[in-house]
Scaffold this motif. Sequence first.
Motif, PDB file in Angstrom:
ATOM      1  N   PHE A   1     -66.854 -26.744 -50.621  1.00 31.59           N
ATOM      2  CA  PHE A   1     -67.361 -25.441 -51.030  1.00 31.59           C
ATOM      3  C   PHE A   1     -66.494 -24.858 -52.146  1.00 31.59           C
ATOM      4  N   MET A   2     -65.163 -24.973 -52.011  1.00 35.08           N
ATOM      5  CA  MET A   2     -64.270 -24.435 -53.048  1.00 35.08           C
ATOM      6  C   MET A   2     -64.443 -25.208 -54.357  1.00 35.08           C
TER       7      MET A   2
ATOM      8  N   TYR B   1     -65.427 -29.589 -45.429  1.00 37.86           N
ATOM      9  CA  TYR B   1     -66.514 -28.750 -45.926  1.00 37.86           C
ATOM     10  C   TYR B   1     -65.961 -27.561 -46.725  1.00 37.86           C
ATOM     11  N   ALA B   2     -64.833 -27.010 -46.312  1.00 36.74           N
ATOM     12  CA  ALA B   2     -64.226 -25.897 -47.045  1.00 36.74           C
ATOM     13  C   ALA B   2     -63.788 -26.355 -48.433  1.00 36.74           C
ATOM     14  N   LEU B   3     -63.194 -27.539 -48.528  1.00 29.88           N
ATOM     15  CA  LEU B   3     -62.781 -28.057 -49.840  1.00 29.88           C
ATOM     16  C   LEU B   3     -63.985 -28.321 -50.734  1.00 29.88           C
TER      17      LEU B   3
ATOM     18  N   VAL C   1     -64.165 -29.408 -40.720  1.00 29.87           N
ATOM     19  CA  VAL C   1     -64.207 -28.036 -41.252  1.00 29.87           C
ATOM     20  C   VAL C   1     -63.423 -27.964 -42.550  1.00 29.87           C
ATOM     21  N   ALA C   2     -62.234 -28.594 -42.592  1.00 33.39           N
ATOM     22  CA  ALA C   2     -61.410 -28.568 -43.807  1.00 33.39           C
ATOM     23  C   ALA C   2     -62.129 -29.272 -44.960  1.00 33.39           C
TER      24      ALA C   2
END
Length: 172
Positions: A159-160, A155-157, A152-153
């Motif tokens: 996306f950012m 994919y979040a990075l 999850v972390a």
Amino acid sequence: MIEIPADDHGQIRVFATTDALPDAVRDKTPEGMIALFGLPLDGTYVDIVKISDLGDMTLSAYIAEGYDMTADAVDKAAVDQVTGTAVLVLSRATGGQAVTLRPEHGLRHVTTYSPVAGITPPEALPDKSARDHVPTSPAKPQKSDARIGGMVAMYALLFMFALVGLMIWVGG
């Protein structure tokens, strides 16, 4: 007369004689092989053994140790009774050709050693011994909480990173 087929492989034919062999035979020359068997065998694969040279060793022990071939009890007894000179003819002496040996010089065929197949069939295992020992869990292990949190972390990075890149492109 002894017929040897072209597909003969791994055998040792044991001959015996009490007659004195000519020098050409003892030297295993092509002429000597013709004089002994009626055809030019490859002398590299012919072994001429004087039984008296073996000392305390029997001819069957010589073949077992030298060629890794064992005989059954009947062949062993016949081979160990050889006196004088033994002539061992390996399959490769014929060069893969079908031939007919015509032994001369008082040569008599004693026996033929054949290789024993070293393959043993597998034994069927009793199925009771395997019960309750085979894991029944799925082949793919379940993902741990730490692994899921890491994914999850990541994919979040990503996306950012894509969002910041888009903002710089629009602002530029």
